[in-house]
Design a protein around this motif. Structure first.
Motif, PDB file in Angstrom:
ATOM      1  N   THR A  96       2.980  -0.677 -13.717  1.00 12.93           N
ATOM      2  CA  THR A  96       3.100   0.701 -14.194  1.00 12.93           C
ATOM      3  C   THR A  96       2.491   1.643 -13.164  1.00 12.93           C
ATOM      4  O   THR A  96       1.491   1.280 -12.516  1.00 12.93           O
ATOM      5  CB  THR A  96       2.361   0.872 -15.548  1.00 12.93           C
ATOM      6  OG1 THR A  96       2.050   2.256 -15.749  1.00 12.93           O
ATOM      7  CG2 THR A  96       1.055   0.103 -15.608  1.00 12.93           C
ATOM      8  N   ILE A 141       2.301  -0.073  -7.503  1.00  8.98           N
ATOM      9  CA  ILE A 141       2.424  -0.363  -6.066  1.00  8.98           C
ATOM     10  C   ILE A 141       2.382   0.914  -5.231  1.00  8.98           C
ATOM     11  O   ILE A 141       2.549   0.860  -4.022  1.00  8.98           O
ATOM     12  CB  ILE A 141       3.677  -1.204  -5.715  1.00  8.98           C
ATOM     13  CG1 ILE A 141       4.969  -0.515  -6.125  1.00  8.98           C
ATOM     14  CG2 ILE A 141       3.569  -2.600  -6.304  1.00  8.98           C
ATOM     15  CD1 ILE A 141       6.196  -1.087  -5.400  1.00  8.98           C
ATOM     16  N   GLY A 142       2.130   2.050  -5.844  1.00  5.34           N
ATOM     17  CA  GLY A 142       1.991   3.272  -5.053  1.00  5.34           C
ATOM     18  C   GLY A 142       2.272   4.487  -5.910  1.00  5.34           C
ATOM     19  O   GLY A 142       2.798   4.375  -7.018  1.00  5.34           O
ATOM     20  N   TYR A 144       4.368   6.755  -6.722  1.00  3.34           N
ATOM     21  CA  TYR A 144       5.744   7.224  -6.885  1.00  3.34           C
ATOM     22  C   TYR A 144       6.280   6.487  -8.101  1.00  3.34           C
ATOM     23  O   TYR A 144       5.710   5.479  -8.507  1.00  3.34           O
ATOM     24  CB  TYR A 144       6.597   6.914  -5.643  1.00  3.34           C
ATOM     25  CG  TYR A 144       6.322   5.566  -5.056  1.00  3.34           C
ATOM     26  CD1 TYR A 144       5.436   5.417  -3.987  1.00  3.34           C
ATOM     27  CD2 TYR A 144       6.901   4.422  -5.607  1.00  3.34           C
ATOM     28  CE1 TYR A 144       5.156   4.162  -3.475  1.00  3.34           C
ATOM     29  CE2 TYR A 144       6.622   3.171  -5.090  1.00  3.34           C
ATOM     30  CZ  TYR A 144       5.746   3.055  -4.016  1.00  3.34           C
ATOM     31  OH  TYR A 144       5.450   1.816  -3.517  1.00  3.34           O
ATOM     32  N   LEU A 146       9.105   4.382 -10.024  1.00  4.92           N
ATOM     33  CA  LEU A 146      10.292   3.534  -9.945  1.00  4.92           C
ATOM     34  C   LEU A 146      10.998   3.572 -11.302  1.00  4.92           C
ATOM     35  O   LEU A 146      10.403   3.962 -12.300  1.00  4.92           O
ATOM     36  CB  LEU A 146       9.869   2.093  -9.646  1.00  4.92           C
ATOM     37  CG  LEU A 146       9.042   1.873  -8.385  1.00  4.92           C
ATOM     38  CD1 LEU A 146       8.397   0.490  -8.402  1.00  4.92           C
ATOM     39  CD2 LEU A 146       9.935   2.032  -7.161  1.00  4.92           C
TER      40      LEU A 146
HETATM   41  N1  ADE Z   1       6.937   1.161 -12.595  1.00  4.10           N
HETATM   42  C1  ADE Z   1       7.366   2.405 -12.299  1.00  4.10           C
HETATM   43  N2  ADE Z   1       6.775   2.862 -11.200  1.00  4.10           N
HETATM   44  C2  ADE Z   1       5.914   1.896 -10.770  1.00  4.10           C
HETATM   45  C3  ADE Z   1       5.012   1.787  -9.687  1.00  4.10           C
HETATM   46  N3  ADE Z   1       4.824   2.763  -8.800  1.00  4.10           N
HETATM   47  N4  ADE Z   1       4.286   0.651  -9.580  1.00  4.10           N
HETATM   48  C4  ADE Z   1       4.434  -0.344 -10.485  1.00  4.10           C
HETATM   49  N5  ADE Z   1       5.290  -0.297 -11.515  1.00  4.10           N
HETATM   50  C5  ADE Z   1       6.019   0.814 -11.668  1.00  4.10           C
END
Ligand code: ADE
Length: 254
Positions: A96, A141-142, A144, A146
């Motif tokens: 997340t 993971i950063g 932004y 997804l």
């Molecule tokens: N789900 C939506 N964005 C994410 C992100 N940046 N890192 C991990 N899971 C995600």
């Protein structure tokens, strides 16, 4: 090492996990990756995994039942018990943008575990009870957003797997990677020695291993100072490193 991945889109993993280093590690039994379709644990004939948010608002929320039941089923099979959250026998990680930011130190920590569970959130959100009661970690993971956690799970499996002993051949050792020693990697060259008139640095062809080692170290430090000066305050530096960094204008804390 074993990964269990819980997702609404298991097909998204087919490509990344059937190529290159991950594929080889799986075929050599160094890595087991089990994909679980959260929809298989839905209770109705339409295999519904999401629903409208209580209180209104846009988007759909991932329902708790199929996620809890998918994870508990995998826990029972592995451990004969289904303790979750802090009582769980392994990391149960929700992917997340609200999680702690993934980095090499977290990758190293996970690579030391026998078993990691990754839950891919999707749509606008995940029922909060999954956060509170099922998982024991949340990773982003950063900064932004997804469309779902699947690309994040692929990133984490890749970064962690290459640290598992035996996954990389000695030719591909992870020891000199960027971040491995807290600094960025030095520039690499291969043949030809001159391409379009651009020459490979003379030192690399000199055969003088002491000079090459020193040059590489200095290039790593210079690159880290230019691109990621934030890393230098945490990197292990010796007296020669500090002396060199001062000659190129670094301002290091005393
Ligand atoms: N789900 C939506 N964005 C994410 C992100 N940046 N890192 C991990 N899971 C995600």
């Amino acid at each position: 090492m074993r990964f269990d991945i819980f997702t609404l889109f298991p097909g998204m993993f087919a490509g990344p996990f059937s190529e290159s280093i991950i594929k080889r590690a799986v075929s050599r039994d160094l890595l087991t990756i089990d994909l679980h379709d959260i929809r298989d644990y839905a209770r109705d004939e339409h295999r519904t995994a999401d629903d409208y948010p209580y209180g209104g608002g846009s988007g759909m929320v991932l329902k708790p039942e199929p996620v809890f039941e998918a994870v508990e089923d995998a826990l029972s099979r592995q451990y004969g018990a289904k303790d979750t959250g802090r009582a769980a026998p392994c990391p149960i990680i929700l992917l997340t943008p609200q999680g702690r930011t993934f980095n090499q130190a977290i990758a190293r920590d996970l690579a030391g575990r026998r078993h990691v569970m990754l839950i891919c959130g999707h749509y606008e959100g995940v029922d909060e009870r999954v956060r509170e009661r099922l998982v024991n970690d949340e990773i982003s993971i950063g900064d932004y957003v997804l469309s779902g956690g699947e690309p994040a799970a692929i990133v984490i499996v890749d970064a962690v797997s290459r640290l598992v002993p035996g996954v990389l051949g000695s030719e591909e050792s992870a020891g000199e990677d960027s971040f491995a020693g807290g600094v960025l990697e030095y520039p690499q060259y291969t043949r030809p020695p001159v391409y379009r008139g651009w020459e490979v640095p003379e030192v690399l062809i000199s055969g003088n291993h002491g000079r090459i080692r020193r040059w590489r170290r200095e290039q790593s430090l210079k690159r880290t100072l230019e691109r990621r000066p934030d890393l230098l305050s945490k990197a292990p530096l010796d007296a020669d490193d500090i002396k060199y960094l001062k000659t190129i204008g670094a301002h290091l804390p005393p």
